[in-house]
Design a protein around this motif. Structure first.
Motif, PDB file in Angstrom:
ATOM      1  N   ALA A  75       0.831  -1.209   0.000  1.00  0.00           N
ATOM      2  CA  ALA A  75       0.000   0.000   0.000  1.00  0.00           C
ATOM      3  C   ALA A  75       0.865   1.259   0.000  1.00  0.00           C
ATOM      4  O   ALA A  75       0.584   2.219  -0.728  1.00  0.00           O
ATOM      5  CB  ALA A  75      -0.930   0.002   1.206  1.00  0.00           C
ATOM      6  N   LEU A  76       1.923   1.260   0.786  1.00  0.00           N
ATOM      7  CA  LEU A  76       2.816   2.422   0.824  1.00  0.00           C
ATOM      8  C   LEU A  76       3.538   2.600  -0.504  1.00  0.00           C
ATOM      9  O   LEU A  76       3.739   3.724  -0.964  1.00  0.00           O
ATOM     10  CB  LEU A  76       3.811   2.277   1.973  1.00  0.00           C
ATOM     11  N   GLU A  77       3.926   1.500  -1.134  1.00  0.00           N
ATOM     12  CA  GLU A  77       4.595   1.583  -2.442  1.00  0.00           C
ATOM     13  C   GLU A  77       3.655   2.102  -3.518  1.00  0.00           C
ATOM     14  O   GLU A  77       4.044   2.918  -4.353  1.00  0.00           O
ATOM     15  CB  GLU A  77       5.156   0.217  -2.831  1.00  0.00           C
ATOM     16  N   VAL A  78       2.413   1.634  -3.509  1.00  0.00           N
ATOM     17  CA  VAL A  78       1.420   2.106  -4.483  1.00  0.00           C
ATOM     18  C   VAL A  78       1.204   3.611  -4.314  1.00  0.00           C
ATOM     19  O   VAL A  78       1.174   4.369  -5.288  1.00  0.00           O
ATOM     20  CB  VAL A  78       0.088   1.331  -4.333  1.00  0.00           C
ATOM     21  N   ALA A  79       1.061   4.058  -3.078  1.00  0.00           N
ATOM     22  CA  ALA A  79       0.852   5.484  -2.810  1.00  0.00           C
ATOM     23  C   ALA A  79       2.062   6.300  -3.263  1.00  0.00           C
ATOM     24  O   ALA A  79       1.902   7.332  -3.929  1.00  0.00           O
ATOM     25  CB  ALA A  79       0.584   5.708  -1.332  1.00  0.00           C
ATOM     26  N   SER A  80       3.254   5.853  -2.922  1.00  0.00           N
ATOM     27  CA  SER A  80       4.468   6.587  -3.314  1.00  0.00           C
ATOM     28  C   SER A  80       4.613   6.647  -4.827  1.00  0.00           C
ATOM     29  O   SER A  80       4.941   7.694  -5.386  1.00  0.00           O
ATOM     30  CB  SER A  80       5.702   5.925  -2.708  1.00  0.00           C
ATOM     31  N   ARG A  81       4.369   5.532  -5.490  1.00  0.00           N
ATOM     32  CA  ARG A  81       4.489   5.492  -6.944  1.00  0.00           C
ATOM     33  C   ARG A  81       3.496   6.436  -7.607  1.00  0.00           C
ATOM     34  O   ARG A  81       3.829   7.161  -8.548  1.00  0.00           O
ATOM     35  CB  ARG A  81       4.291   4.053  -7.417  1.00  0.00           C
ATOM     36  N   GLU A  82       2.273   6.465  -7.095  1.00  0.00           N
ATOM     37  CA  GLU A  82       1.239   7.319  -7.690  1.00  0.00           C
ATOM     38  C   GLU A  82       1.555   8.804  -7.491  1.00  0.00           C
ATOM     39  O   GLU A  82       1.391   9.605  -8.402  1.00  0.00           O
ATOM     40  CB  GLU A  82      -0.130   6.978  -7.101  1.00  0.00           C
ATOM     41  N   ILE A  83       2.012   9.174  -6.323  1.00  0.00           N
ATOM     42  CA  ILE A  83       2.332  10.582  -6.068  1.00  0.00           C
ATOM     43  C   ILE A  83       3.554  11.009  -6.870  1.00  0.00           C
ATOM     44  O   ILE A  83       3.619  12.134  -7.371  1.00  0.00           O
ATOM     45  CB  ILE A  83       2.563  10.828  -4.570  1.00  0.00           C
ATOM     46  N   ALA A  84       4.524  10.114  -7.000  1.00  0.00           N
ATOM     47  CA  ALA A  84       5.760  10.438  -7.715  1.00  0.00           C
ATOM     48  C   ALA A  84       5.509  10.763  -9.192  1.00  0.00           C
ATOM     49  O   ALA A  84       6.324  11.428  -9.820  1.00  0.00           O
ATOM     50  CB  ALA A  84       6.754   9.292  -7.597  1.00  0.00           C
ATOM     51  N   ARG A  85       4.381  10.336  -9.716  1.00  0.00           N
ATOM     52  CA  ARG A  85       4.054  10.651 -11.112  1.00  0.00           C
ATOM     53  C   ARG A  85       3.821  12.146 -11.328  1.00  0.00           C
ATOM     54  O   ARG A  85       4.029  12.655 -12.422  1.00  0.00           O
ATOM     55  CB  ARG A  85       2.808   9.900 -11.543  1.00  0.00           C
ATOM     56  N   SER A  86       3.380  12.833 -10.289  1.00  0.00           N
ATOM     57  CA  SER A  86       3.045  14.244 -10.465  1.00  0.00           C
ATOM     58  C   SER A  86       3.886  15.193  -9.619  1.00  0.00           C
ATOM     59  O   SER A  86       3.920  16.383  -9.890  1.00  0.00           O
ATOM     60  CB  SER A  86       1.563  14.474 -10.153  1.00  0.00           C
ATOM     61  N   ARG A  87       4.554  14.689  -8.580  1.00  0.00           N
ATOM     62  CA  ARG A  87       5.330  15.560  -7.684  1.00  0.00           C
ATOM     63  C   ARG A  87       6.637  14.887  -7.330  1.00  0.00           C
ATOM     64  O   ARG A  87       6.711  13.676  -7.224  1.00  0.00           O
ATOM     65  CB  ARG A  87       4.572  15.833  -6.385  1.00  0.00           C
ATOM     66  N   CYS A  88       7.634  15.699  -7.091  1.00  0.00           N
ATOM     67  CA  CYS A  88       8.906  15.141  -6.631  1.00  0.00           C
ATOM     68  C   CYS A  88       9.114  15.402  -5.142  1.00  0.00           C
ATOM     69  O   CYS A  88       9.939  14.755  -4.509  1.00  0.00           O
ATOM     70  CB  CYS A  88      10.068  15.703  -7.445  1.00  0.00           C
ATOM     71  N   ASP A  89       8.370  16.333  -4.581  1.00  0.00           N
ATOM     72  CA  ASP A  89       8.500  16.651  -3.154  1.00  0.00           C
ATOM     73  C   ASP A  89       7.248  16.191  -2.407  1.00  0.00           C
ATOM     74  O   ASP A  89       6.224  16.827  -2.413  1.00  0.00           O
ATOM     75  CB  ASP A  89       8.734  18.146  -2.942  1.00  0.00           C
TER      76      ASP A  89
END
Length: 107
Positions: A75-89
């Motif tokens: 779940a944490l990996e899915v969330a991180s991967r999804e956010i990383a698509r649009s933001r770097c911070d």
């Protein structure tokens, strides 16, 4: 008075834009969790916070319960991967607890 009113309007507009961005990120993470077949039936809730000042990272808190530690990590990996698509911070806060009985209570 006009200058103060102008500043207030600018701050309100900035807050509204930051809130919209946080809600959009929260929705993307929620959709990604629902699309993952292993995580879709679990009670996981993402909550996004984006402070008013630019340059501060987006914080996404994932809360809920999962029956296994592997699902928590997924779940944490899915969330991180999804956010990383649009933001770097960004930062993902883990508020997920491991509870083996979570699926029996949900049924």
């Amino acid at each position: 008075l006009v200058v103060l009113l102008g500043i207030a309007v600018k701050l309100y507009d900035l807050k509204r834009k930051r809130d919209e961005e946080a809600v959009a990120a929260q929705a993307r993470v929620s959709d990604a969790l629902l699309m993952d077949s292993a995580l879709s039936g679990l009670p996981l809730t993402p909550t996004a916070h984006l402070p008013l000042w630019k340059g501060t990272p987006l914080v996404v808190e994932i809360s809920g319960a999962v029956p296994k530690t592997e699902l928590r990590t997924a779940a944490l990996e899915v969330a991180s991967r999804e956010i990383a698509r649009s933001r770097c911070d960004f930062a993902v806060e883990d508020k997920i607890r491991v509870d083996p009985d979570v699926l029996t209570r949900a049924a």
